[in-house]
Write an enzyme that holds these catalytic residues in place. Structure first.
Site, PDB file in Angstrom:
ATOM      1  CG  HIS A  78      -1.933  -1.117   1.182  1.00 24.77           C
ATOM      2  ND1 HIS A  78      -2.787  -1.360   2.235  1.00 24.77           N
ATOM      3  CD2 HIS A  78      -2.207  -2.056   0.241  1.00 24.77           C
ATOM      4  CE1 HIS A  78      -3.542  -2.413   1.940  1.00 24.77           C
ATOM      5  NE2 HIS A  78      -3.200  -2.847   0.737  1.00 24.77           N
ATOM      6  CG  HIS A 241      -7.544  -3.091  -2.195  1.00 27.87           C
ATOM      7  ND1 HIS A 241      -7.019  -2.060  -1.453  1.00 27.87           N
ATOM      8  CD2 HIS A 241      -6.815  -4.195  -1.862  1.00 27.87           C
ATOM      9  CE1 HIS A 241      -6.041  -2.505  -0.692  1.00 27.87           C
ATOM     10  NE2 HIS A 241      -5.893  -3.806  -0.936  1.00 27.87           N
ATOM     11  CG  ASP A 245      -3.236  -4.970  -3.065  1.00 33.02           C
ATOM     12  OD1 ASP A 245      -2.884  -4.080  -2.275  1.00 33.02           O
ATOM     13  OD2 ASP A 245      -3.946  -5.940  -2.720  1.00 33.02           O
ATOM     14  CG  HIS A 268       0.179  -9.559  -2.726  1.00 29.46           C
ATOM     15  ND1 HIS A 268       0.121  -8.210  -3.008  1.00 29.46           N
ATOM     16  CD2 HIS A 268      -0.788  -9.790  -1.783  1.00 29.46           C
ATOM     17  CE1 HIS A 268      -0.825  -7.642  -2.274  1.00 29.46           C
ATOM     18  NE2 HIS A 268      -1.382  -8.583  -1.523  1.00 29.46           N
TER      19      HIS A 268
END
Length: 307
Positions: A78, A241, A245, A268
Site C-alpha cells: 500500500h 483495491h 495492490d 501478490h
C-alpha cells in the site's frame, strides 16, 4: 529533463500491522538521487536496510514481504502504491516493527503523508523500465485460471478483472481500467480498501494473520453483505483495491514501468512472478529517461494533484 523525486521533509505515522497487530512507528525521509526506496528496521540493535527490488520479495502470502538475510518487512504494497501514484523515486522508510502499519486499509493515508511532507525534484534523470515485448505468466486452467501480463505501451495503464462467488462482490463492478496518465490516482484508486470475509478470519488468526484487522481498516463481509456501516467508497472498490495492490507490487521492481498491465485473478505472488519473468528477458525491456518533459508520456511530468 524529467527528474527524479523525493520528499521535501520527513513525516511520521503510528499504527498497527494488519497481520501482526503490533504497534509500529513509520518515518518517511528524503533520500539522495538513485537511492531508490529503502526500508530500514530501526528497532534492531543494529539497523538493517532492505532495498526494494523484485528479488528482495521473499513471501507473497496475503501481502508482499521483502527481506535482507533474516530481517523482514511485511505488507509494503500500500505504501509502495502511494509512491508509484505520486512518482516518488527515492525514499527512506524507517520502521520500528516488521510490518508496515495498515492505517485505513488503503493508500490514502500514505498519499496524504507524502503530499504533506512535500515532493521535490532532484538533479538526476528519472529512469523507467520500458517494456518492448509482451511478457505473461499464467497458472491453472478453467475455473482455476489466473494470469498477468505486460505489453508495450507509451505510458502506464492497468486493467484488472476479479472473480469472486460472493453476493456483495458480484453486485459491484469486477473489471476496471486505470490510465496513470489521467493524474487521478489519489481520487480514483488510492482510497480503495483491502477486504476480507468473516468466514476466513478465524482460520487466519489461528495462523497468526489478520491480528490487527477490523472494520476501521478493511471492508469486511459475511456470507451475503458488507458489514461496514458506511458501505463502499467506490461502487467498484473491490477491483480498484486490486489495481492499488498491483501498482504497489509492480513498483517493487525499483523503477516506474512504461507498459500496459492486464490481469485476471492475479495477486501478490503472480505480480512478483511477472516482474521476475520480465527481468529474466533482457530483450523484453530497456531502461530509458527523457531529456525533455514533453517527450514523456502524459501524466509523468506533472506532480499529482492533492485531493
Amino acid at each position: 529533463m524529467l527528474a527524479q523525486r523525493t520528499l521535501k521533509s520527513l513525516t511520521k505515522a503510528v499504527g498497527v500491522g494488519l497481520h501482526s497487530g503490533q504497534r509500529v512507528e513509520l518515518t518517511l525521509r528524503p533520500a539522495a538521487p538513485d537511492t531508490g526506496i529503502v526500508f530500514r528496521r530501526v528497532d534492531l540493535s543494529a539497523p538493517v536496510d532492505i532495498a526494494v527490488n523484485a528479488m528482495s520479495v521473499t513471501d507473497t502470502r496475503l501481502a508482499s514481504t521483502i527481506s535482507n538475510g533474516g530481517v523482514k518487512v511485511h505488507t509494503i504494497e500500500h505504501l509502495m502504491s502511494a509512491c508509484a501514484g505520486l512518482g516518488l523515486d527515492n525514499l527512506f522508510v524507517d520502521i520500528t516493527a516488521e510490518e508496515v502499519p495498515i492505517l485505513d486499509g488503503s493508500s490514502a493515508s500514505f498519499v496524504y503523508l507524502l503530499q504533506s511532507a512535500g515532493i521535490v525534484m532532484q538533479n538526476a534523470p528519472k529512469r523507467f523500465i520500458r517494456v518492448t515485448k509482451p511478457v505473461e505468466v499464467r497458472e491453472g486452467e478453467g475455473r482455476t485460471l489466473k494470469w498477468a501480463r505486460l505489453d508495450p505501451f507509451h505510458g502506464y495503464k492497468l486493467a484488472f478483472e476479479i472473480e469472486f462467488n460472493h453476493p456483495a462482490v458480484n453486485s459491484t463492478g469486477q473489471r476496471v481500467e486505470f490510465d496513470f496518465g489521467s493524474g487521478q490516482y489519489a481520487r480514483e484508486i488510492a482510497r480503495a480498501r483491502t477486504f476480507g470475509f468473516t468466514r476466513d478470519v478465524e482460520m487466519m488468526r489461528s495462523n497468526g494473520l489478520a491480528m490487527g484487522g477490523g472494520l476501521d481498516n478493511a471492508i469486511v463481509m459475511d456470507d451475503v453483505k458488507v458489514l461496514n456501516a458506511d458501505g463502499l467508497r467506490y461502487q467498484d472498490e473491490f477491483v480498484k483495491h486490486k489495481i492499488l495492490d498491483a501498482m504497489g507490487d509492480l513498483y517493487i521492481v525499483g523503477k516506474p514501468l512504461l507498459a500496459a498491465y492486464s490481469a485476471f485473478r492475479s495477486g501478490h505472488a503472480m505480480n512478483n512472478q511477472l516482474l521476475r519473468a520480465l527481468l529474466d528477458r533482457p530483450d523484453a525491456y530497456e531502461i530509458v529517461s527523457f531529456d525533455h518533459e514533453r517527450e514523456a508520456p502524459r501524466g509523468f511530468a506533472q506532480l499529482a494533484p492533492a485531493w
